[in-house]
Design a protein around this motif. Sequence first.
Motif, PDB file in Angstrom:
ATOM      1  N   ALA A  37      51.973  37.730  43.987  1.00 38.87           N
ATOM      2  CA  ALA A  37      51.792  37.440  45.412  1.00 38.87           C
ATOM      3  C   ALA A  37      52.454  36.124  45.774  1.00 38.87           C
ATOM      4  CB  ALA A  37      50.308  37.401  45.751  1.00 38.87           C
ATOM      5  N   TYR A  71      53.328  43.798  51.454  1.00 41.69           N
ATOM      6  CA  TYR A  71      53.042  42.633  50.619  1.00 41.69           C
ATOM      7  C   TYR A  71      54.344  42.042  50.110  1.00 41.69           C
ATOM      8  CZ  TYR A  71      48.012  43.713  50.158  1.00 41.69           C
ATOM      9  OH  TYR A  71      46.671  43.944  50.378  1.00 41.69           O
ATOM     10  N   PHE A 109      46.995  37.816  47.682  1.00 46.27           N
ATOM     11  CA  PHE A 109      47.487  38.676  48.754  1.00 46.27           C
ATOM     12  C   PHE A 109      46.614  38.571  50.002  1.00 46.27           C
ATOM     13  CE2 PHE A 109      49.401  40.962  45.100  1.00 46.27           C
ATOM     14  CZ  PHE A 109      50.716  40.966  45.523  1.00 46.27           C
TER      15      PHE A 109
END
Length: 309
Positions: A43, A122, A236
């Motif tokens: 992330a 993402y 995230f």
Amino acid sequence: MRLNRILAATMVAILLTGAVASQSLLPIALAQSAQTAGTTSLAVGPQYDTTHVYVAPEDFDRFVSSLLATFGGTTTKRGVATVTPTPSSTITQLVLTPVGSVSVFGFKTPIPYPFGLERTGYLVSDLDAAIGAARATGADVLVTAFPDPIGRDAVIQWPGGVNTQLYWHTTAPSYAPLQTIPENRVYVSPDRAEAFVRTFLTFSRGKVVSDDAHAPGVEIGLPTNTYRRIRIQSNFGKLTVFVTDGRLPYPYGREVTGYEVANLADTLTKAKAAGVETLVPPYTADQRDAALVQFPGGYIAEIHSPASK
């Protein structure tokens, strides 16, 4: 020491094989431990993780304006591009609000499958590594890696049918941190809840912050019932899992993101002035005041703030 490691690996393989053979699911406690296996998170940060909103081209400007009027923020330059691996054309713009980022698409052509079904995008530091990690945890890769005008993308599906787009930028973006982190709201069945949580925790290296087997049903439009609610945090962002039997009144299950604001009443006033409809009037549960709204163009969202004292 080497022999011990070989024996340990063999035992893990035997246990996992037995689990698959019996079709049993590892409990969340084991997933919580498994997700620490790696050392580097893929992330980049929650301000780079966007809700994907698809609207008709004629609603595009009204939607973006209503989102900015409700939450504040800025936008990138509006453009027209091909963002799928097969021929298509869409108006596209990124809306950066203090409470979450939104990627807006207004397709001028039919939308190729499975685009439009993914909830979020993402940003990852390494797309190929992220795809490999998703596969290793049990996710399906619905769309293999493909180039877009500013990087590369792929679409994956978690157990329970939850679709997510993974993306990587050729030139790393730089966005300001969020004032509050939005909540990705995922509805899954009891049959797939453990598999979804296990898979997502392992991929995200996140943690379960609460698992309430008797959450108040008013949160899903069923005030006389209870249900299971699992809250997860990772790099995230926030993710809430709603484990239900699917017997949900409208519009629950249609909202994909919950936005935290300082004052719900003030935000709803701004929203109404911008043409946003309140679908579920404010209610209080789990120490928050919340409501569900629909923006011009059809996008449904939850908005909440800390409960008034």
